[in-house]
Scaffold this active site. Structure first.
Site, PDB file in Angstrom:
ATOM      1  N   SER A 247      -1.002 -17.834 -33.898  1.00  0.00           N
ATOM      2  CA  SER A 247      -0.565 -18.676 -32.785  1.00  0.00           C
ATOM      3  C   SER A 247       0.201 -17.877 -31.753  1.00  0.00           C
ATOM      4  CB  SER A 247       0.318 -19.842 -33.229  1.00  0.00           C
ATOM      5  OG  SER A 247      -0.290 -20.608 -34.218  1.00  0.00           O
ATOM      6  N   ASP A 319       7.154 -13.429 -45.975  1.00  0.00           N
ATOM      7  CA  ASP A 319       6.598 -13.253 -47.319  1.00  0.00           C
ATOM      8  C   ASP A 319       7.168 -14.341 -48.230  1.00  0.00           C
ATOM      9  OD1 ASP A 319       5.536 -12.394 -49.667  1.00  0.00           O
ATOM     10  OD2 ASP A 319       6.461 -10.410 -49.656  1.00  0.00           O
ATOM     11  N   VAL A 321       5.122 -15.627 -50.873  1.00  0.00           N
ATOM     12  CA  VAL A 321       4.313 -15.587 -52.098  1.00  0.00           C
ATOM     13  C   VAL A 321       4.454 -14.202 -52.712  1.00  0.00           C
ATOM     14  CG1 VAL A 321       1.978 -15.619 -53.040  1.00  0.00           C
ATOM     15  CG2 VAL A 321       2.633 -17.300 -51.312  1.00  0.00           C
ATOM     16  N   ASP A 322       4.754 -14.168 -54.013  1.00  0.00           N
ATOM     17  CA  ASP A 322       4.835 -12.891 -54.726  1.00  0.00           C
ATOM     18  C   ASP A 322       4.041 -12.994 -56.023  1.00  0.00           C
ATOM     19  OD1 ASP A 322       6.787 -11.314 -53.075  1.00  0.00           O
ATOM     20  OD2 ASP A 322       8.021 -13.062 -53.489  1.00  0.00           O
TER      21      ASP A 322
END
Length: 795
Positions: A247, A319, A321-322
Site C-alpha cells: 500500500s 515481524d 510470525v516466528d
C-alpha cells in the site's frame, strides 16, 4: 420433409422459450435499488440513496437501524464474496470447489484462527456499542439471506445459503491478519540458505536489508486543538479471495497545500479479484456520519472519512510470525522438549468436508509456540517439527473495537486510542483532519528478543533462549504526529529506529517510498488534482540505478547493432512504466536472467521461493552494485570461477535472444503493452471459456509496473508475460478544503452481482487513472435516481 420442418419449428420454439426463461430468471437475480422493502429490527424508516456508481447512502434516525440496513445492502451486492471469505479460515473451501482445495483448507484450519475467535467471542462485552452494531449488521445480512434473491453463483454450484454469526466476522479478521504476514515465505528460505550454503552466502543476502533505506521518520508533537475554518505460493494461489500485499498513503499538512488544509491520500495494495475488495457505503444519522470502505462481512470500515477527519492504512510489515524447531521426546512423539522439561502437545482434531467425496480427518499438534506446520504444509520435507508462533492468536483480539473506535472517533486523541488496541495484523494507520492535524501510527503488538538473535531464520524452540523477552508499550511504536516535515507517508518501507535500533520486519524495497519523498518534499502548494495524479505515477526511481550497475559491467565488444540499440534504450530510461515504453520489457527480462544466473545454481529448490518474496526486491539493487560476491560464481561449472561481468553479459545475451523470439526482430516494437495486462478474475470465471467472459472483468492494458506508486504487481518468470495480479484496491483523495468533492475509484465496480449495472462500471476509469466523486453533500445525494426505502415490518 413436413416432419423435418415441424421438428425445426418445435426446436426453434423451445429455444425461444429457453432464452425467455433464462432472461426472466436472470431478472429475479438483479439487485433491488428502488422501491420499498420491510425489515425487522429497525424502529423507523431508513432511506438508501444509490448514486451513479452504486454506492448506498444510508439515512437513518439511529445507528442501530443504519447498521441493519448496511448489512442488507452489503449482502445484496456481495453475498458471494462474504461466503467465500468466511470459509477460508474455517477450512471450508473444498465443500465448494472439491479436492483441489483440501491442502489449502488443511493449512488455514490448522492455524488456530477459529480457536482464537471462540476465545475472543466468549469474552466480548455484549453491552458495548461495537457489539450491538455488529449484531445489527449481521441481522441485516441474515434478513437478506432469508428474504432476498439467491446469487447466481449459489445456483451454479448448488450451494444452500447459511446464516452468518459473529464467529464468521472473526474468521475474516483472521484471514486478513494472516495475509498481511510475510514470514512464512521468507524465514524457511533464509534458513535453508544458511544451513546448506553457509554464512558467507547468508550474510551477503541479509546485509541487503540495511542498505538503500528511505526511512519513515518518527516525531510526536501535540494535537492541534484550535478549530480553524474549513511454496506457500502453491497453497495461496488457489484462494478465491485475494491476499493483502502492500500500500501507499501520504497525508500532506496544511502548510504544504495550496488551500491551506490537509490533503489525505491512500491506495491499499491487495490481490485483484472480482468483485473488488472494498464495499463503499455512506452512513448518516443525527449523531454519526462516515463514508467508509468495508471488507466483506465487516461492519466497520478500515478506510473512511467524514467532514472532520479521514483515515486509511498500509501494511506495517513488522515481524509478527516466528518459526521454531521443536524437539520431540525420543520416547514419546506426543511430547516436546522445553527448558523446563518435556511438555505434551495439545491435540486438536479437524474435519474437512469435500464436495463429492468423503470427509477427510486430521489432527493438529500444538506446542507452546503454536501449531506444528509439518503435515499442514505438504511440501515441508524437514523431519524436525516446525511450530509457527503468531502474535494474532496469542493475544486477546480487539479488532472489532479497533474498527469501531477509528470510525467513531471525535478527535485525534480518540483515534489514537483505537489504533493502539490493534495487536495484529501490523498496520500503518494514517490520519488527517479538518483541524490541520496529520498523523501516522505503526500499530501492532511489538516485542523484543535477545539482542544477538536474528529472527528471520527458524528459531530454537527447545533451549528457552529464543523466546520473547519483552512486549513494547504502544508509545514505543513508530509514529509521527504533526511532524516538522509537514507530511507523513508510508509505502511499507522501514520505519526509523526505536530505542536506538531499527525494528525488524519484512519491509519492502525503497522504490515507492523514495519516489513519494522525492515528489512530496520540494513542493509546498499541493492541490487535490495533483495528489490524484501522483497516485497514478508510474516512475521507478531505483530501476535506472540498477541499469547503471548492469550496463557498467556489460562486455560491449561483441554486441550487434540491435543489441546496442536495446542497451541505449535502457541507458536513457528514466524508470517510466508507460504502455508504449520499450525499456520496461528489456529491464524486467534482464532482471529475470540476472537473478536466475546469480542465485539459482547455489539455491536450488529454494530459488523459486526466494524470487517470490519481497526480499528479492531489496537484494536486487545491492547485488547488482557489488563487484565482488560469492554469488557470482556458477557452481555448476566446476573448472571455472565466473565474474560479475560474465554473469551480467550472459544475462543480457539471454535477454536479447528471448525477446527477439518472443516479440520479433525490431527492438522498437518491444512495447510494454504487448507483455503486460490485468484481468480481474472471479472465483467461477477462473474456470475459463464462457464463464470467464461472463464473470471476469478485462483483460486491460495499463500503465504501471512493480514497485511504482501505481503498483501493478506481477511475477517475473520464464514466460516473459506479466499477468498483473495485484495493485491499488482503491485510490482515494480527501481534501479538507473541499471535502464534498473528495475522490475515489475501485478497480471494477461496487457490486459483486454480475447482473448489476455497477459490476464493472468503474473498470476503464480505474485503468485510465480517473476518479469518481465520494458524495457526502446531502442535497446532491437526494437527487439520486435510485432510492430504496426500508420500513419497519409490522409483526
Amino acid at each position: 420433409m413436413k416432419l423435418f420442418k415441424k421438428a425445426v419449428k418445435v426446436i426453434f420454439i423451445l429455444l425461444i422459450l429457453l432464452v425467455a426463461g433464462a432472461w426472466v430468471f436472470s431478472r429475479t437475480l438483479h439487485p433491488t435499488y428502488n422501491g420499498e422493502l420491510e425489515l425487522t429490527n429497525i424502529s423507523d424508516k431508513v432511506t438508501v440513496y444509490y448514486d451513479e456508481v452504486g454506492v448506498p447512502h444510508i439515512n437513518a434516525e439511529n445507528q442501530q437501524d443504519a447498521y441493519v440496513a448496511l448489512g442488507y445492502v452489503h449482502a445484496q451486492d456481495r453475498l458471494w464474496q462474504m461466503e467465500l471469505i468466511r470459509r477460508i479460515s474455517a477450512g471450508r473451501l473444498a465443500e465448494l470447489f472439491g479436492k483441489d482445495l483440501v491442502r489449502t483448507d488443511k493449512f488455514f484450519s490448522g492455524l488456530g484462527i477459529e480457536e482464537a475467535a471462540e476465545k475472543t467471542i466468549e469474552n466480548l462485552d455484549k453491552n458495548s456499542e461495537a457489539y450491538k452494531l455488529t449484531e445489527a449488521y449481521l441481522n441485516g445480512i441474515n434478513q437478506f439471506i432469508t428474504e432476498g434473491t439467491t446469487p447466481l453463483e449459489f445456483h451454479l454450484i448448488g450451494l444452500e445459503k447459511e446464516k452468518y454469526s459473529i464467529k464468521d466476522i472473526y474468521n475474516v479478521f483472521g484471514y486478513m491478519a494472516f495475509s498481511f504476514a510475510v514470514a512464512h515465505k521468507t524465514d524457511p528460505m533464509l534458513t535453508e540458505v544458511k544451513e546448506k550454503l553457509g554464512d558467507a552466502y547468508f550474510n551477503e543476502l541479509v546485509g541487503a536489508e540495511f542498505q538503500n533505506l528511505t526511512l519513515i521518520k518518527n516525531e510526536k508533537n501535540p494535537e492541534l486543538k484550535a478549530d480553524f475554518a474549513a511454496s506457500m505460493n502453491v497453497l495461496l494461489e488457489k484462494l478465491p479471495i485475494s491476499p493483502f500485499i502492500g500500500s501507499n498513503s501520504w497525508v500532506i499538512g496544511a502548510d504544504k497545500t495550496k488551500n491551506g488544509k490537509v490533503i489525505f491520500a491512500n491506495d491499499p495494495h491487495i490481490g485483484f479479484s472480482q468483485p473488488s475488495v472494498w464495499y463503499q457505503n455512506h452512513i448518516k444519522t443525527p449523531d454519526y456520519e462516515m463514508y467508509g470502505f468495508n471488507l466483506a462481512l465487516t461492519p466497520f470500515p478500515l478506510l473512511g472519512h467524514n467532514k472532520n477527519y479521514a483515515y486509511g492504512l498500509t501494511m506495517f510489515e513488522n515481524d509478527d510470525v516466528d518459526f521454531y524447531y521443536e524437539k520431540n521426546n525420543p520416547n514419546n512423539s506426543l511430547e516436546y522438549k522445553t527448558s523446563d522439561g518435556f511438555q505434551q502437545y495439545k491435540l486438536i482434531d479437524k474435519r474437512i468436508k469435500i464436495k463429492g467425496e468423503k470427509d477427510t480427518v486430521y489432527q493438529v499438534k500444538v506446542s507452546k509456540h503454536g501449531p506444528i506446520m509439518n503435515g499442514l504444509i505438504d511440501f515441508i520435507d524437514d523431519e524436525r517439527p516446525i511450530a509457527m508462533q503468531w502474535i494474532y492468536t496469542k493475544f486477546n483480539n480487539q479488532l472489532l473495537e479497533v474498527g469501531y473506535d477509528i470510525s467513531h472517533a471525535q478527535n485525534l486523541s480518540e483515534f489514537k486510542v483505537g489504533a493502539s488496541k490493534l495487536h495484529a495484523p501490523g498496520l500503518n494507520i494514517m490520519y488527517g483532519d479538518a483541524k490541520n492535524n496529520i498523523a501516522w501510527f505503526a500499530s501492532g503488538k511489538l516485542y523484543k528478543y535477545r539482542d544477538s538473535l536474528y529472527t528471520k531464520t527458524i528459531l530454537d524452540g527447545a533451549s528457552g533462549k529464543d523466546e520473547i523477552v519483552e512486549y513494547l508499550d504502544f508509545e514505543e511504536n513508530p509514529q509521527a504526529i504533526n511532524p516538522s516535515l509537514n507530511y507523513v507517508y508510508s509505502a511499507n518501507n522501514q520505519p526509523d529506529s526505536i530505542a536506538g535500533k531499527l525494528y525488524p520486519g519484512y519491509y519492502l524495497a525503497e522504490n515507492r517510498a523514495r519516489r513519494i519523498v522525492d515528489l512530496l518534499a520540494p513542493k509546498n502548494d499541493w492541490t487535490k488534482e495533483e495528489v490524484a495524479t501522483m497516485l497514478y505515477d508510474v516512475v521507478s526511481p531505483s530501476a535506472p540505478d540498477v541499469i547503471v550497475s548492469f550496463t557498467n559491467s556489460l562486455d560491449l565488444e561483441n554486441v550487434s547493432a540491435s543489441e546496442k540499440k536495446a542497451i541505449d534504450i535502457l541507458k536513457k530510461w528514466n524508470g517510466y512504466y508507460g504502455k508504449d515504453e520499450v525499456a520496461p520489457v528489456i529491464y524486467n527480462r534482464f532482471v529475470y536472467e540476472f537473478q536466475k544466473n546469480t542465485f539459482k545454481d547455489e539455491m536450488g529448490k529454494a530459488y523459486n521461493q526466494f524470487v517470490n518474496t519481497p526480499f528479492v526486491e531489496k537484494v536486487l539493487p545491492v547485488q547488482a552494485a557489488k563487484e565482488n560476491s560469492v554469488w557470482w560464481d556458477d557452481v555448476s561449472t566446476k573448472d571455472k570461477v565466473e565474474t560479475k561481468q560474465e554473469i551480467i553479459s550472459k544475462s543480457f545475451k539471454k535477454t536479447f535472444e528471448f525477446l527477439q523470439n518472443q516479440l520479433g526482430e525490431n527492438v522498437e516494437d518491444w512495447k510494454w503493452n504487448r507483455v503486460a495486462s490485468v484481468e480481474y478474475e472471479h472465483a467461477i470465471g477462473k474456470a475459463g471459456g464462457l464463464l470467464r467472459k461472463f464473470f471476469n472483468v478485462g483483460p486491460f492494458k495499463t500503465n504501471g509496473g512493480d514497485q511504482v506508486i501505481n503498483n501493478q504487481i506481477f511475477s517475473i518468470d520464464s514466460t516473459g508475460v506479466y499477468k498483473i495480479t495485484a495493485g491499488p484496491s482503491t485510490r482515494r483523495v480527501v481534501d479538507f478544503s473541499d471535502v464534498d468533492n473528495s475522490l475515489a475509484i475501485l478497480p471494477t465496480g461496487q457490486s459483486g452481482n454480475v447482473f448489476s449495472e455497477h459490476y464493472k462500471d468503474q473498470a476503464q476509469k480505474y485503468v485510465d487513472g480517473e476518479f469518481v466523486k465520494m458524495k457526502i453533500n446531502q442535497k446532491e445525494i437526494e437527487q439520486s435516481e435510485n432510492k430504496l426505502v426500508f420500513l419497519p415490518k409490522i409483526k
